[in-house]
Design a protein around this motif. Structure first.
Motif, PDB file in Angstrom:
ATOM      1  N   TYR A  28      13.528  52.892  13.160  1.00  0.00           N
ATOM      2  CA  TYR A  28      12.623  51.841  13.580  1.00  0.00           C
ATOM      3  C   TYR A  28      11.696  51.349  12.480  1.00  0.00           C
ATOM      4  O   TYR A  28      10.816  50.531  12.743  1.00  0.00           O
ATOM      5  N   LEU A  31      10.457  47.738  12.173  1.00  0.00           N
ATOM      6  CA  LEU A  31      10.550  47.156  13.508  1.00  0.00           C
ATOM      7  C   LEU A  31       9.320  47.455  14.352  1.00  0.00           C
ATOM      8  O   LEU A  31       9.006  46.720  15.275  1.00  0.00           O
ATOM      9  N   ASN A 126      16.310  45.503  16.544  1.00  0.00           N
ATOM     10  CA  ASN A 126      17.137  46.584  16.005  1.00  0.00           C
ATOM     11  C   ASN A 126      18.603  46.139  15.952  1.00  0.00           C
ATOM     12  O   ASN A 126      19.423  46.509  16.793  1.00  0.00           O
TER      13      ASN A 126
END
Length: 161
Positions: A28, A31, A126
């Motif tokens: 992640y 993000l 993602n």
């Protein structure tokens, strides 16, 4: 690399927590705000998984992928809040094992246990995960949600099969 899959055991939860913490931080990055990725600790996530398994053992399924003696991935699935729908809650793979087929093996193992209709949630940005799920036959169904991760709201898309 040879990986074998097996049902998770209580004694696996510290390793699952450590893997989850590392996988989340790697998958992640860019993000989600950095503080959301570093909340908690490997130990705290291990304790969280142990407690969650105690409450959900009769209705949920956790599978671990093992290489040698190391847990290198896991999946977690169970019922969705939507009646008659299975939900894939998690597939996490240690960063050094991403792209080696561990995630695919966990997905192939999970699919027969999800039932005829299944959903999962993925961070909207993602792209790597979205490609992975799409290759496995999942597709975005137009439902979205904002859900917290480490105290930070994230925008997520629902995928269905």
């Amino acid at each position: 690399m040879t990986v074998r899959l097996r049902t998770a055991k209580d004694l696996d939860m510290p390793a699952v927590g450590a893997l989850h913490h590392r996988s989340r931080a790697a998958a992640y990055v860019g993000l989600v705000d950095p503080e959301a990725l570093t909340f908690g600790s490997e130990e705290a996530l291990g304790e969280w998984w142990a407690e969650r398994r105690r409450w959900e053992a009769d209705t949920h399924r956790m599978t671990v992928a093992v290489s040698g003696t190391e847990i290198v991935g896991f999946s977690y699935l169970g019922p969705s809040p939507e009646e008659g729908v299975g939900e894939l809650y998690a597939i996490h793979v240690l960063p050094g094992h991403v792209g080696t087929g561990v995630g695919r093996a966990l997905m192939d193992d999970a699919l027969p246990h999800l039932g005829p209709r299944a959903v999962l949630w993925v961070l909207e940005g993602n792209q790597r995960a979205r490609r992975f799920y799409e290759k496995a036959g999942w597709s975005a169904d137009g439902v979205t949600r904002d859900a917290p991760m480490g105290g930070v709201l994230t925008h997520q898309l629902r995928y269905a099969r």
